[in-house]
Design a protein around this motif. Structure first.
Motif, PDB file in Angstrom:
ATOM      1  N   GLU A   1       0.704  -1.343  -0.004  1.00 38.24           N
ATOM      2  CA  GLU A   1       0.194   0.126   0.063  1.00 38.24           C
ATOM      3  C   GLU A   1       0.939   1.422  -0.076  1.00 38.24           C
ATOM      4  N   THR A   2       1.995   1.252   0.601  1.00 38.20           N
ATOM      5  CA  THR A   2       2.881   2.403   0.474  1.00 38.20           C
ATOM      6  C   THR A   2       4.396   1.779   0.519  1.00 38.20           C
ATOM      7  N   GLN A   3       5.237   2.477  -0.330  1.00 39.37           N
ATOM      8  CA  GLN A   3       6.534   2.129  -0.629  1.00 39.37           C
ATOM      9  C   GLN A   3       7.395   2.395   0.877  1.00 39.37           C
ATOM     10  N   SER A   4       8.121   1.363   1.134  1.00 43.59           N
ATOM     11  CA  SER A   4       8.617   1.409   2.684  1.00 43.59           C
ATOM     12  C   SER A   4       7.886   1.976   3.596  1.00 43.59           C
ATOM     13  N   LYS A   5       6.660   1.340   3.856  1.00 43.45           N
ATOM     14  CA  LYS A   5       5.678   1.785   4.568  1.00 43.45           C
ATOM     15  C   LYS A   5       6.143   2.088   6.185  1.00 43.45           C
ATOM     16  N   ILE A   6       7.103   1.072   6.728  1.00 49.64           N
ATOM     17  CA  ILE A   6       7.768   1.225   7.694  1.00 49.64           C
ATOM     18  C   ILE A   6       9.094   1.763   7.473  1.00 49.64           C
ATOM     19  N   GLN A   7       9.673   2.912   8.009  1.00 49.77           N
ATOM     20  CA  GLN A   7      10.734   3.392   8.124  1.00 49.77           C
ATOM     21  C   GLN A   7      11.702   3.509   8.995  1.00 49.77           C
ATOM     22  N   PHE A   8      13.112   3.429   8.957  1.00 49.35           N
ATOM     23  CA  PHE A   8      14.010   3.726   9.999  1.00 49.35           C
ATOM     24  C   PHE A   8      14.242   5.169   9.842  1.00 49.35           C
ATOM     25  N   GLY A   9      13.692   5.983  10.981  1.00 48.93           N
ATOM     26  CA  GLY A   9      13.795   7.365  10.794  1.00 48.93           C
ATOM     27  C   GLY A   9      15.331   7.733  10.994  1.00 48.93           C
TER      28      GLY A   9
END
Length: 466
Positions: A369-377
């Protein structure tokens, strides 16, 4: 010997120079997490001096000054602006290896046209020259933001905030920057801290809800989230020592909440049970609204009780915690994911021992649904250094997809802190340029341009839906 902070500062290869000067240097800025005041942005008053612009509220600088034996009178006290600047200049000359040294000189060059290194010997000259620039130039907040090519600013706002200044800023003509609120519910989550009951009463008034139990708190927060959304909010932000995950029965949570509201001290475990229930409800709401959920993990705050009692929070007496974070973070994300209610999430760690934990956690919960939905800030606060940023980028490159990273934010209260984006971009281009130069990544200008400009700006715009 290279010149100090010249055009190719930190850019050691031809590939790095090309990537920075052709692709990164002139990209706009999306500052998706900061602590700028929307009131100050709207009122748009110029600073009285470089001291007010630089030293007012900047605990990074105060910490350095204290480490050099500077009396508190020159940090947060009533010393004159010149005296405070002199003491900062004295401390800065000893900050070899500290990013504060680079940030200060980047800002002097970019905003004040001053190339002279700042130290005790040059303090008076630079103080006078900088103040002359302020007097004849335009150092109002809106002008500094626009002049830094900032297109989006996300402030940090309490759920009870009226957001009146965000609304007023929308009506400002010829200001080409969106100033949007971020939803920061920490005070509603910290049931173990003094003042909790008073805050919950205020939350109930603002949300027009009589709060009798913890589910009423949730209802009030969800209502305020809808209000924030109506004003343009696309980001939530939560700060924890570790992500709480301690599911409990409703009646147990109600009993904990009742005791907290009565002024009783509750344990950390009890607070986690309350926080878990509230955070799971908020996570589902963030998903429904299409927001990104930022989670800042690992600060150990207000360590110096004497100075906290004297100066309050956010005055330079915080440090890095060392809590275990992997299991509760995994269970929290999984609980939302099981319901298909996990929002876009950015995970920030303040202890670099957790780099690999977060770098591997991302891959567990990605989604089409989202590219790299979970991100490493991005590296922040105590990791906002050359080594800290490089290590975060390398970890994400090793374990995730660096090309889809949402990039840098300032996490700052200063209107000249956008030099930090340049610092980050130079480090980014030096790292990737080195990989290209050493044959570790194919030299394809089209793809490299997309990657660099994505990390600098485009990925964030797309990810947050700005």
């Amino acid at each position: 010997m290279k010149s100090f902070l010249d055009r190719d500062f930190l850019l050691d290869t031809e590939a790095a120079k090309k990537l920075f000067h052709e692709y990164a240097e002139n990209m706009p800025i999306c500052d998706y997490h900061c602590h700028l005041s929307p009131k100050e942005i709207y009122e748009n008053k110029p600073p009285k001096s470089i001291t007010e612009l630089w030293l007012s509220g900047d605990h990074y600088k105060w910490r350095a000054m204290r480490s050099c034996g500077v009396d508190e009178e020159f940090c947060t006290g009533t010393a004159t602006d010149r005296e405070k600047f002199q003491k900062f200049a004295y401390a800065l000359q000893y900050c070899i290896g500290n990013p504060l040294y680079h940030w200060a000189h980047i800002e002097l060059q970019r905003y004040f046209k001053i190339d002279t290194p700042l130290n005790a010997k040059t303090a008076d000259e630079i103080f006078d020259r900088a103040n002359e620039e302020i007097a004849k130039g335009d150092f109002r907040p809106q002008s500094l933001i626009a002049g830094s090519n900032v297109k989006v600013v996300c402030t940090t706002d309490d759920p009870i905030d009226s957001l009146e200044y965000h609304k007023l800023i929308k009506g400002v003509k010829d200001f080409d920057c969106r100033v949007l609120p971020s939803f920061r519910p920490d005070r509603a989550l910290n049931a173990n801290l003094d003042g909790f009951a008073d805050y919950i009463a205020e939350l109930g008034k603002v949300a027009d809800i009589e709060i009798k139990g913890y589910k009423d708190v949730i209802e009030a927060l969800l209502k305020r989230a809808d209000y924030f959304n109506s004003v343009g909010c696309r980001v939530s932000d939560q700060a924890f020592d570790y992500v709480p995950f301690a599911p409990a029965a409703d009646d147990e949570i109600e009993a904990i909440f009742e005791r907290a509201m009565g002024g009783e001290k509750i344990t950390a475990e009890e607070c986690d049970k309350y926080r878990t229930a509230v955070m799971l409800a908020l996570g589902e709401k963030y998903s429904e609204l299409g927001w990104a959920m930022e989670i800042h993990i690992g600060a150990m705050r207000n360590n110096n009780t004497l100075m906290f009692n004297r100066l309050g929070a956010d005055t330079g007496f915080d440090s890095v915690g060392d809590c275990e974070i992997a299991r509760p973070l995994s269970r929290f994300l999984d609980e939302l994911n099981k319901k298909e209610k996990l929002p876009k999430t950015i995970l920030f760690n303040l202890n670099d021992k957790d780099n690999v934990v977060l770098g591997t956690m991302l891959g567990n919960f990605q989604s089409a649904e989202t590219q790299s939905k979970i991100q490493f800030g991005p590296a922040w606060w105590f990791l906002d250094t050359m080594d800290g940023m490089t290590n975060q980028l390398k970890t994400l490159g090793n374990l995730g997809v660096l090309g889809k990273f949402v990039g840098m934010e300032t996490d700052s209260r200063s209107f000249t802190s956008y030099g930090r984006h340049e610092y980050f971009r130079r480090i980014l281009c030096a790292l990737i340029g080195g990989w290209v130069e050493n044959g570790m990544y194919a030299y394809d200008e089209e793809i490299l341009k997309e990657i660099i400009q994505g990390i600098c700006y485009n990925n964030a715009i797309n990810y947050f839906g700005f």
